[in-house]
Motif scaffolding. Structure first.
Motif, mmCIF file in Angstrom:
data_model
loop_
_atom_site.group_PDB
_atom_site.id
_atom_site.type_symbol
_atom_site.label_atom_id
_atom_site.label_comp_id
_atom_site.label_asym_id
_atom_site.label_seq_id
_atom_site.Cartn_x
_atom_site.Cartn_y
_atom_site.Cartn_z
ATOM 1 N N GLY A 42 0.895 -1.160 -0.038
ATOM 2 C CA GLY A 42 -0.061 0.020 0.110
ATOM 3 C C GLY A 42 0.829 1.342 -0.014
ATOM 4 O O GLY A 42 0.313 2.199 -0.581
ATOM 5 N N ILE A 43 1.982 1.104 0.821
ATOM 6 C CA ILE A 43 2.896 2.445 0.719
ATOM 7 C C ILE A 43 3.621 2.652 -0.732
ATOM 8 O O ILE A 43 3.766 3.739 -1.150
ATOM 9 N N TYR A 46 0.782 4.117 -2.823
ATOM 10 C CA TYR A 46 0.706 5.389 -2.515
ATOM 11 C C TYR A 46 1.777 6.378 -3.160
ATOM 12 O O TYR A 46 1.481 7.546 -3.832
ATOM 13 N N PHE A 50 0.501 9.452 -5.482
ATOM 14 C CA PHE A 50 0.380 10.641 -4.780
ATOM 15 C C PHE A 50 1.796 11.089 -4.600
ATOM 16 O O PHE A 50 1.989 12.086 -3.889
ATOM 17 N N TYR A 76 6.491 1.072 -9.620
ATOM 18 C CA TYR A 76 5.753 0.303 -8.501
ATOM 19 C C TYR A 76 7.016 -0.399 -7.690
ATOM 20 O O TYR A 76 7.023 -0.325 -6.552
#
Length: 303
Positions: A42-43, A46, A50, A76
């Motif tokens: 998830g980090i 993010y 963002f 990613y």
């Protein structure tokens, strides 16, 4: 003489609040690396969505490295590698070596040098895990001391120091009145003095070197320090491979032990060129370990 002006990146605020960092440390130690690692996906996502500045920084790196932009999948993976090295710091500092495997993969000549009684200056970069170098020092029965600019990483640093209070005693802060005295003491005691040598800590103290096909300003301070201390100098990196594995790699780039004052500038230039070339080789071989998430090739404006 005026005090040197801190470089702009040292003034940047940290991301992440204390409660979030503290929760992540608690979760990691409670669940272990494999389970708590789920949060990292998830980090990384993010940062991917963002983090436009970080994303642009990685794109600039890929453009220099491959002559093309990175795919979303590559971006990613890059952010996931970065998140992993930060996550693994928790286990390395907590002494949970069953969770993170660090292999010291250095030539025997370097290993012999590190076993010697005299101190060595170890030049790192924002590449891989500098924390893994402490593990290498432990294996070689040496003490690793980090010379750093701590003011832009106080939150994370203070919380991680709670995991291993001894770490705080092995940090020499830059730009303090007694910094040089502390450095000299550590070298005389035979310690490894680690410095990140790919970013300027002060404005106007750098030289341009070609790095991945374009000029980059690299600081002169770390090499000048090694020359003044009359020490051997290593380029060393804790390379993140995959899973929970790291390789600590090193190469000798200079030895100022016999350097006369009249030779200092020439020997410093040769050593810095060797550092830049060695770092470029590491980037080409292990690209997902590059963690300078900004326009590294941006030259300073003329005044």
């Amino acid at each position: 003489m005026a005090e040197p002006t801190p470089s702009s990146w040292t003034q940047q605020a940290e991301r992440g609040g204390v409660p979030i960092i503290r929760f992540m440390i608690w979760l990691s130690l409670r669940l272990g690396r494999r389970l708590s690692r789920v949060v990292l996906f998830g980090i990384a996502a993010y940062f991917l969505v963002f983090g436009p500045r970080a994303r642009a920084g990685v794109q600039g790196f890929y453009q220099r490295l491959y002559g093309r932009r990175a795919s979303w999948r590559e971006l990613y993976k890059h952010f996931l590698s970065f998140s992993t090295t930060i996550h693994d710091r928790i286990f390395l500092l907590a002494g949970r070596h069953d969770e993170v495997k660090v292999r010291v993969a250095v030539p025997e000549t370097v290993r012999t040098l590190l076993r010697a009684e005299r101190g060595v200056v170890v030049l790192g970069a924002h590449f891989g895990s500098f924390e893994a170098l402490r593990g290498a020092a432990d294996e070689l029965h040496k003490t690793a001391v980090m010379l750093m600019y701590p003011d832009n990483a106080t939150k994370l640093g203070s919380l991680l120091a709670e995991l291993n209070p001894e770490v705080a005693t092995h940090i020499v802060a830059l730009n303090r009145p007694d910094s040089m005295l502390q450095v000299q003491e550590h070298i005389e005691q035979g310690h490894l003095l680690g410095i990140l040598a790919d970013r300027n800590f002060t404005e106007g103290d750098s030289l341009a070197w070609e790095f991945l096909g374009a000029p980059v300003q690299f600081p002169q301070g770390p090499m000048r320090l090694a020359a003044l201390l009359r020490c051997p100098v290593l380029l060393m990196a804790g390379v993140y491979l995959e899973g929970n594995c790291y390789d600590v790699q090193a190469q000798l780039i200079a030895d100022f032990s016999d350097c006369e004052r009249s030779q200092r500038q020439e020997r410093m230039a040769q050593a810095q060129q060797a550092y830049v070339q060695g770092l470029e080789q590491l980037c080409r071989k292990y690209p997902h370990n590059w963690f300078n998430f900004y326009d590294f090739w941006q030259m300073p404006k003329e005044r």
